[in-house]
Write an enzyme that holds these catalytic residues in place. Structure first.
Site, PDB file in Angstrom:
ATOM      1  CE1 TYR A 158      41.324  43.822  41.312  1.00 54.92           C
ATOM      2  CE2 TYR A 158      41.277  41.537  42.048  1.00 54.92           C
ATOM      3  CZ  TYR A 158      40.734  42.577  41.313  1.00 54.92           C
ATOM      4  OH  TYR A 158      39.604  42.364  40.577  1.00 54.92           O
ATOM      5  NE  ARG A 195      30.042  43.381  36.459  1.00 54.30           N
ATOM      6  CZ  ARG A 195      28.922  42.875  36.935  1.00 54.30           C
ATOM      7  NH1 ARG A 195      28.512  43.184  38.167  1.00 54.30           N
ATOM      8  NH2 ARG A 195      28.203  42.051  36.203  1.00 54.30           N
ATOM      9  CG  ASP A 216      33.945  49.793  42.491  1.00 50.25           C
ATOM     10  OD1 ASP A 216      32.990  49.455  41.753  1.00 50.25           O
ATOM     11  OD2 ASP A 216      34.075  49.415  43.671  1.00 50.25           O
ATOM     12  NE  ARG A 260      37.931  50.753  47.376  1.00 49.18           N
ATOM     13  CZ  ARG A 260      36.842  51.354  46.876  1.00 49.18           C
ATOM     14  NH1 ARG A 260      36.258  50.875  45.780  1.00 49.18           N
ATOM     15  NH2 ARG A 260      36.346  52.417  47.471  1.00 49.18           N
TER      16      ARG A 260
END
Lengths: 247, 247
Positions: B111, B51, B53, B199
């Site tokens: 990522y 998933r 955000d 993050r």
């Protein structure tokens, strides 16, 4: 207090163009809304160097307005940026002579147009470049650009819907194009541009890049003074109002 | 008919994240809406590799779904792209074994996180990079990245709201950062990532780049296994789900 000249940038994607229209989100509308708030409800009209259509971006649009507020230049910049939406940014604010006029005093304008020239589209550039998947002959387009430079009647390359009265003679100081990393960048610098002129020019240049027309067609097309002899106006989202120069 | 694996890209700006939520625009919701239409009202559930955000982008998200429709791979790609909104793009569709699972079969995920490292913000990058105006010590950040590689318990670097049960041990195969043209690009490649992990890692690496912490703090922070010992989770809009690899 006095007259202020502001250089601004905006991402045209979510605006219905520069000019105020009722019930539409426009660049002028958003800036005037902030100025009205700062002046406790008083309407402050801004004048821009030029209007841009929906989807057209600006890296160096120039506006002016008059205010009775006692704020210095950097104070204006901070106050405006703090209240403007995040798709408009004020680059600089300068106090100018009360005679300065953002539209009438322009001596040169520069527009750039970006093409993403690769087979596959790029999602992240969809609002910022025109996707053109066919191969282009850069030399032919550069040759065609040469024919555009100078003083010409650009009736052929101007929207038939243009409301501007007067002649359609303009001087182009620079017309050029370059290719880098699958991107074609067109540069047009001139005394002024007619409505949709850059977008029609790019459309014809792409025809030449594809071999549908020859560079030598440019003087012939100019001579015809007829919008109907050239193809469609290319999409707005690849166009950038790049720079405005004053005397 | 059978099971199909799709590699997709999306611009996360206008989505409330990947996962379906009632009355919200989501990536999963948009894709399932198109599949439902193609299957004459039948619900087709898609399963994603992970998933993302709200605001997080994807260059290589992977999903799978089952269909009884007789369409070949390129036909699926064309049909989906023709109907999907312009902020989702299907890169490829591949018919796979019915046992293939887009989430359970992942062996590696990658990522990237982008920082615009210059004083002035850039309007056109506001949704695609995190604007950080202070200078950064790249060497210190690279040194810190070295401490992240390997197998560790990443409890410190995971959202305390994480709902995932089980241990928080993950293996990072690569953690690195590079600087080019005022942009810092962080790359993380690993067996898996905890909720908000990238993050939070970037946030701590920026602390180190600014000299607020030292690279040698990383093993100490890992050891604490406590989310509260590190700062805020950095904004979502600089993050890209880059690549998913299967066995």
């Amino acid at each position: 207090m006095g007259r202020f000249k502001c250089t601004i940038q905006y991402d045209g994607t979510l605006f219905n163009g520069y000019q105020v229209q009722p019930n539409k989100r426009t660049v002028q509308g958003e800036i005037e809304k902030v100025l009205r708030k700062m002046h406790k409800g008083q309407d402050i009209r801004i004048i821009g160097a030029g209007r841009t259509d929906a989807g057209v971006h600006a890296l160096g649009q120039v506006i002016h307005f008059d205010s009775t507020m006692e704020i210095h230049e950097t104070g204006w910049k901070k106050a405006l940026n703090a209240q403007l939406p995040d798709d408009i940014h004020v680059l600089s604010v300068e106090k100018v002579h009360p005679d300065f006029h953002a539209r009438f005093d322009v001596i040169e304008k520069e527009y750039h147009y970006f093409i993403l020239n690769q087979e596959t589209p790029d999602l992240f550039k969809r609002n910022y470049m025109y996707h053109f998947p066919y191969s282009l002959d850069m030399e032919k387009m550069q040759e065609a650009c040469q024919y555009l430079e100078g003083t010409h009647d650009f009736t052929t390359f101007s929207s038939s819907k243009a409301t501007v009265k007067g002649d359609k003679v303009r001087t182009i100081y620079e017309a050029s194009c370059k290719w880098e990393d699958n991107q074609v960048e067109f540069i047009f610098r001139g005394s002024g541009f007619l409505y949709n002129m850059v977008r029609i020019l790019v459309s014809v240049l792409l025809d030449i890049g594809q071999g549908k027309r020859e560079p030598e067609d440019i003087p012939i097309l100019l001579e015809k003074r007829d919008r109907r002899v050239v193809g469609k106006t290319i999409d707005a989202h690849g166009l950038y109002m790049w720079k405005v120069t004053y005397g």
